[in-house]
Design a protein around this motif. Structure first.
Motif, short mmCIF file in Angstrom:
data_model
loop_
_atom_site.label_atom_id
_atom_site.label_comp_id
_atom_site.label_asym_id
_atom_site.label_seq_id
_atom_site.Cartn_x
_atom_site.Cartn_y
_atom_site.Cartn_z
N PHE A 92 1.41 28.15 -18.14
CA PHE A 92 2.44 27.14 -17.91
C PHE A 92 3.70 27.44 -18.70
N VAL A 93 3.55 27.82 -19.94
CA VAL A 93 4.72 28.14 -20.78
C VAL A 93 5.51 29.29 -20.16
N ILE A 94 4.81 30.33 -19.72
CA ILE A 94 5.49 31.48 -19.10
C ILE A 94 6.19 31.05 -17.82
N ALA A 95 5.48 30.30 -16.98
CA ALA A 95 6.07 29.86 -15.70
C ALA A 95 7.28 28.97 -15.92
N LEU A 96 7.21 28.12 -16.91
CA LEU A 96 8.33 27.21 -17.19
C LEU A 96 9.55 27.98 -17.67
N LEU A 97 9.35 28.94 -18.56
CA LEU A 97 10.47 29.72 -19.08
C LEU A 97 11.12 30.57 -18.00
N VAL A 98 10.32 31.11 -17.09
CA VAL A 98 10.86 31.99 -16.05
C VAL A 98 11.58 31.19 -14.97
N ASN A 99 10.97 30.09 -14.51
CA ASN A 99 11.53 29.34 -13.39
C ASN A 99 12.58 28.32 -13.82
N HIS A 100 12.53 27.88 -15.06
CA HIS A 100 13.50 26.89 -15.55
C HIS A 100 13.94 27.27 -16.96
N PRO A 101 14.81 28.26 -17.07
CA PRO A 101 15.20 28.76 -18.39
C PRO A 101 16.00 27.76 -19.21
N PHE A 160 -2.28 20.62 -18.44
CA PHE A 160 -1.54 21.87 -18.26
C PHE A 160 -1.79 22.49 -16.88
N ALA A 161 -2.95 22.24 -16.28
CA ALA A 161 -3.19 22.74 -14.92
C ALA A 161 -2.27 22.04 -13.93
N VAL A 162 -2.14 20.71 -14.06
CA VAL A 162 -1.25 19.97 -13.17
C VAL A 162 0.20 20.39 -13.36
N LEU A 163 0.60 20.58 -14.60
CA LEU A 163 1.97 21.02 -14.88
C LEU A 163 2.23 22.40 -14.30
#
Length: 384
Positions: A213-222, A18-21
């Motif tokens: 990671f979950v937050i960053a993924l949802l915000v940057n790639h909805p 998850f750190a790498v992702l």
């Protein structure tokens, strides 16, 4: 393999994944692009400021944990500037390797320390909390070395060239700063919050990175399709190391349960005077410099470190200290022939290994010795 060791290995593997992702998403979003642009503007063409700025950015992007990615970001941001001014590109290579060895080599998601944590079945939070002070102090030492390299570079550059480049930067600045997407500010705030929570230790590292990671993924790639592509892209870098961490846990569990590690430790102890047993953490840090230079991380962390850790237990030294001491040698590893990302860096700066090592060795060795001193002073490793 004991259940506790299995749990720790799984935790280390999931943390790494998850750190790498997370940092992969941040790199794709251009989180550090404004920083590099600001550094170039603030430098005003001064080689000293440029070298110091290179160190600052290199230390930041090394949080990603991937050497190849870090080197490509640093070189793409600053190598054209170095060539424009006529600064030796070995300067940027030296600064980048020191930064990577310190940050990526120390953080539990960087790969090297992950091996030590996994192979010794340690808690990542306990390991990392005590390594933050010496890591920060060593980062300061790297910035100081960059300052010295910048001063030396400035002496060989025509002042007219510096003035001309400063005028070019001023001209570009008159165009006004580019407007930033709101996501950039969100990513910066999220990353800053994550690092603060890591330092405060409010939760397990793996849980913090998973949520971030979950937050960053949802915000940057909805969009769901985008999310799948991002995960596939960056998981390709993380999954092989994750499997390696799990295999390391199984391997050392077998070595321990069969008594092989204990037997090797006994052999090592037979040549160590009892009066020097309390110096094993310091000995590990010192011997780790040449061993890390010549050996691969797998050979060092899976073959040498467990034996030293087992030996240390006979003198009441916690294995966590041995893992911290072992990670200190990563700066030397970053300039050694066994470091795969180094060959990418040498290709980018168009220099051969021998020329680079002759230039960088003394600087990296000085920074590594400083790291050992800082670790002793802050209690990350002890000699009592």
């Amino acid at each position: 393999m004991p259940a506790q060791a299995t749990t720790i290995s799984w935790n280390s593997a999931v943390l790494l994944l998850f750190a790498v992702l997370y940092f992969g998403v941040m790199m794709d979003a251009g989180l550090f692009d404004p920083i590099s642009s600001a550094i170039i503007r603030l430098s005003k063409g001064d080689p000293v400021r440029i070298c110091v700025g290179t160190a600052v950015l290199a230390l930041l992007v090394a949080l990603d944990g991937d050497g190849t990615t870090s080197y490509m970001i640093i070189c793409s941001a600053f190598l054209p500037v170095y060539r424009r001014l006529g600064i030796n590109p070995l300067v940027i290579a030296t600064i980048a390797t020191m930064a990577l060895g310190t940050i990526s080599g120390t953080t539990p998601w960087g790969g090297a320390a992950t091996r030590g944590i996994s192979v010794l079945h340690l808690d990542a939070t306990d390991y990392f909390a005590h390594m933050i002070p010496p890591m920060v102090l060593t980062s300061g030492a790297i910035i100081a070395i960059a300052y010295l390299l910048g001063r030396r570079a400035r002496k060989g550059i025509d002042p007219a060239t510096i003035a001309e480049f400063a005028a070019e930067i001023a001209e570009q600045r008159r165009g006004g700063p580019a407007r930033r997407d709101w996501r950039l500010w969100f990513n910066a705030g999220l990353t800053a919050l994550l690092l603060v929570l890591l330092v405060l230790g409010v939760a397990e590292l793996v849980n913090l990175f998973m949520v971030a990671f979950v937050i960053a993924l949802l915000v940057n790639h909805p969009k769901l399709t985008e999310q799948g592509e991002v995960i596939r892209k960056h998981a390709a870098n993380a999954v092989p190391v994750v499997l390696l961490v799990l295999a390391a846990g199984i391997f050392t569990g077998i070595m321990t349960d069969t008594g092989m590690t204990g037997a090797m430790a006994t052999a090592v102890l037979s040549v160590v005077p009892d009066s020097l047993g309390n110096l094993i953490p310091l000995f590990t840090a010192l011997v780790g410099l040449p061993l890390s230079f010549f050996m691969s991380n797998d050979a060092y962390f899976f073959g040498v470190l467990p034996v030293l850790a087992e030996s240390a237990t006979h003198y009441g030294v916690d294995a966590t200290e041995i893992a911290r001491a072992g990670a200190i040698g990563q700066m030397m590893h970053s300039i050694g022939p066994a470091s795969a990302p180094l060959w990418v860096l040498l290709g980018l700066v168009k220099k051969d290994l021998g020329e680079f090592q002759r230039f960088a060795l003394l600087w990296v060795l000085a920074a590594s010795v400083a790291y050992i001193a800082f670790a002793l002073a802050t209690g990350a490793i002890s000699i009592t």
